[in-house]
Design an enzyme around this catalytic site. Structure first.
Site, PDB file in Angstrom:
ATOM      1  CD  GLU A  46      29.986  72.560  -4.976  1.00 15.15           C
ATOM      2  OE1 GLU A  46      30.262  71.357  -5.032  1.00 15.15           O
ATOM      3  OE2 GLU A  46      29.182  73.046  -4.167  1.00 15.15           O
ATOM      4  CG  ASP A  47      27.191  74.347  -8.432  1.00 18.05           C
ATOM      5  OD1 ASP A  47      28.114  73.514  -8.457  1.00 18.05           O
ATOM      6  OD2 ASP A  47      26.174  74.232  -7.729  1.00 18.05           O
TER       7      ASP A  47
END
Length: 726
Positions: A96-97
């Site tokens: 996600e990051d």
């Protein structure tokens, strides 16, 4: 979190960075000392990959971001989880990051780790209109993730636990929001999965963040516990230890300390003062075998007298989350009760760690533990419910019942044990056996006695459900079921039945309107029908008929559009008077598309008329109803309606009964109504003076003849002055 620096999507070739290993990584390796050296090396490799991927990112506290996923892995290592779960925990924020891809994780650490990381990531990618919707929908997503692999939710719970431990860096608003969500969603899930250590810490941290002053006051009171109480606790502990040792038992005896949250919950839920809650001594006895559990129970009952009715055997009948223990409450020497839990070492491990205890997956040839099996069965059951629920909020409301279980244990006719929440009825039991059994249930036998479906059940009862093929759920059932499975199944079935009836009613109404124009559905040219459906965006004829049945479209106007030979003939909006011809007959089997007006409560035998109402279908009124005059202004909505000769079922009627105003009169009237084989739905006092009382009864009757019989029986009573149908 700051913006990530550009990173190569591929995993670096080095096994680990050259610089010294930080303390937080050493702490993880120390917690995971049950893993082999090779597996611990894999953890270090995962840290190297995660540190490289999160390079340049920091938490709100200013620490490097990688410290968070490593701390999450440490929480799971303390629970004894397998290496794949720990690796996935270290990498759980990378997809996600960071630029790190799922494919890279799969090639380096295997497909299972990649699936776990992806499962956690999907839980976090949620955007909602409001906080209530977010809570409900994130909960639904959690369950879907759990159904695929329970380890996804274990990572999520550990992630939430570390976030709660480091909540101080957040704004006051965020702290309040996160704490409330933790207490309402995450802690109950941990409890339902049997993970009591994590549940207790989540609850206490949530309480501390939500009510800091209350938490501080209670913590101080616990810490400054009176010396007298500490001495009493030590004396009881010594007496129990002496008795257990004399009996030759090998045991571990610990006194249980209450947490601020458990004290606060008891004070709030049971209306008790702090002193009343604290005035209970608690001990846990851990022994080697099940036989020794019962031996120890005999020893403590010989040392102190047990309280009647306070013994619970969760070893013979485990809780739904796998929890096993003997619970007993004893009379203490100081007038205070002593709560004692007795269990084996393995039961103690499962009580604290739940499904995380003895983690075994079938890829090693092992089998899932009983706690895992129960947890998975619960989740599968919830997944079935969420497919039928109308919305996320409805679903969350339904399963709150299951998240706070206080169970009763029941026996099937074959002797199998089933657990249901407290206040469950025979109908809940029927749906717990199977949805089809619930849908066709008519009554039940509890300990061989015939009882109605609304009967509440108690632990130890043997329950048998009686079914009939023609039986179907009723809206009233929703008023007395206690389980989410039953409520969801009933709603789903009622919607299905209403849809079928609306389609059938719509078909009859449209055919009748078409016959008035000299045609019928069967004689319509298919292209004309298809053109009308396409123009009004109906996927098929059934959807149009459903809308007509529910009153959302007028059958006369639809018929005119379908029957016209030229596009410009007839004004479609002109009101159409009711046509003579075939009436729509009420059989009593209609469910949801024909309703009976509360203003005049029509029953079989009354002269009636129908009024087509949007969303409700046909609302039936008596012809002498005062409101009929208003409906004459909309003749296009009139529907010719009558009673079928074979009409069945009970219909509501209202009676006004004037009686002598003295004790016992109501019971006499109720008995007379019951003797006429009628049920009383509601009783209201309309007028009252010292001599005469007027009472309104809402009763169920089969028709006018049955109502006349009820009125005759009531009039015969000497205490009755008059009876009138309202």
């Amino acid at each position: 979190m700051s913006d990530p620096a550009p990173v190569d999507h591929r995993i670096p070739a080095a096994a680990a960075p050259a610089e010294p290993v930080p303390d937080y990584v050493s702490a993880l390796e120390s917690a995971a000392d049950y893993l082999s050296a090779e597996q611990r090396q894999l953890l270090r490799r995962a840290w190297a990959v995660g540190a490289a991927a999160h390079a340049g990112q920091t938490r709100k506290s200013g620490e490097p971001y990688i410290t968070h996923p490593v701390a999450v892995a440490k929480v799971l290592a303390e629970q004894g989880l397998d290496v794949e779960t720990l690796v996935a925990a270290i990498l759980h924020d990378t997809i996600e990051d960071t630029p790190l891809s799922r494919e890279s994780i799969a090639s380096e650490f295997g497909e299972t780790v990649a699936e776990l990381v992806e499962g956690v990531t999907k839980l976090d990618k949620l955007h909602f209109a409001d906080r209530q919707e977010a809570a409900a929908e994130s909960f639904r997503k959690m369950l879907l993730a759990m159904a695929r692999d329970l380890r996804v939710i274990l990572i999520k719970l550990a992630d939430r636990l570390h976030n709660m431990r480091t909540l101080g860096a957040q704004s006051p608003e965020a702290r309040t929001r996160i704490a409330r969500e933790t207490l309402e969603i995450h802690a109950p899930i941990a409890q339902r999965l049997g993970m009591n250590l994590i549940k207790a810490e989540l609850q206490d941290l949530g309480f501390k963040a939500l009510y800091p002053l209350r938490h501080r006051v209670l913590e101080r009171r616990i810490r400054t516990e009176p010396l007298v109480r500490r001495e009493a606790l030590a004396k009881i502990e010594a007496q129990l230890a002496q008795r257990l040792t004399k009996e030759g038992l090998h045991y571990r005896l610990v006194s249980r300390i209450k947490s601020p949250w458990s004290i606060y919950s008891k004070m709030r839920n049971e209306g008790k003062s702090f002193d009343q809650v604290m005035d209970v001594f608690g001990f846990r006895i851990v022994v080697g075998s099940v036989a020794e559990c019962y031996h120890a129970l005999g020893v403590v009952h010989a040392a102190f007298k047990p309280l009647d009715g306070r013994f619970r055997d969760f070893i013979a009948i485990p809780k739904a989350n796998g929890y096993q223990s003997l619970h007993t409450v004893l009379f203490g020497p100081y007038g205070s009760p002593i709560e004692v839990q007795i269990r084996t070492t393995e039961m103690d491990l499962i009580a604290e760690r739940g499904i995380a205890a003895h983690w075994a997956y079938k890829h090693d040839g092992g089998t899932a533990t009983s706690a895992q099996t129960r947890a998975h069965a619960w989740i599968v059951n919830l997944i079935e419910s969420q497919r039928s629920a109308g919305s996320s909020l409805e679903f969350l409301e339904n399963v709150k019942v299951d998240l706070f279980p206080d169970e009763v244990y029941l026996f099937t006719p074959k002797g199998d044990i089933m657990s249901l929440p407290r206040n469950s009825t025979a109908l809940d039991f029927a749906y717990a056996v199977h949805t089809d059994v619930g849908n066709h249930a008519v009554a039940a036998r509890v300990d061989k006695k015939l009882v109605p479906l609304r009967t509440k059940l108690a632990s130890g009862q043997r329950v048998e459900v009686i079914t009939a093929p023609s039986a179907a759920p009723k809206p009233q059932w929703l008023e007395f079921v206690a389980t989410s499975k039953a409520r969801t199944a009933i709603r789903h079935q009622l919607k299905q039945l209403q849809h079928e009836d609306a389609v059938e009613l719509g078909h009859r109404m449209l055919d009748r309107a078409l016959e008035g124009l000299g045609t019928s559905l069967d004689r319509l040219p298919p292209p004309r029908l298809d053109g009308y459906l396409a123009e009004h965006r109906y996927p098929r004829l059934e959807a149009l008929l459903h809308d007509i049945g529910l009153g959302n479209r007028m059958p006369a106007q639809v018929a005119q559009s379908l029957a016209r030979s030229e596009p410009d003939t007839a004004d479609l909006l002109a009101p159409q008077p009711p046509r003579s011809g075939e009436k729509i007959l009420i059989t009593g089997a209609e469910r949801g598309v024909i309703t009976f007006a509360n203003c005049c409560t029509p029953i079989p035998g009354d002269e009636i008329m129908g009024f087509h109402t949007a969303g409700k279908g046909i609302v039936v009124h008596r012809m002498d109803c005062p409101n009929v005059a208003d409906y004459r202004k909309s003749p296009e909505r009139w529907v010719q309606i009558g009673w079928d000769r074979a009409v069945e079922g009970f219909f509501q009627a209202l009676l006004r009964v004037e009686v002598n105003n003295h004790p016992g009169v109501l019971a006499q009237v109720a008995a007379a109504i019951a003797q006429a084989e009628s049920n009383i739905d509601r009783v209201d006092y309309m007028e009252r003076d010292t001599r005469i009382a007027a009472i309104r009864f809402a009763i169920e009757v089969r028709g006018r003849k049955h109502l006349a019989e009820v009125i005759r029986r009531v009039r015969r009573l000497a205490v009755v002055h008059g009876v009138q149908r309202l």
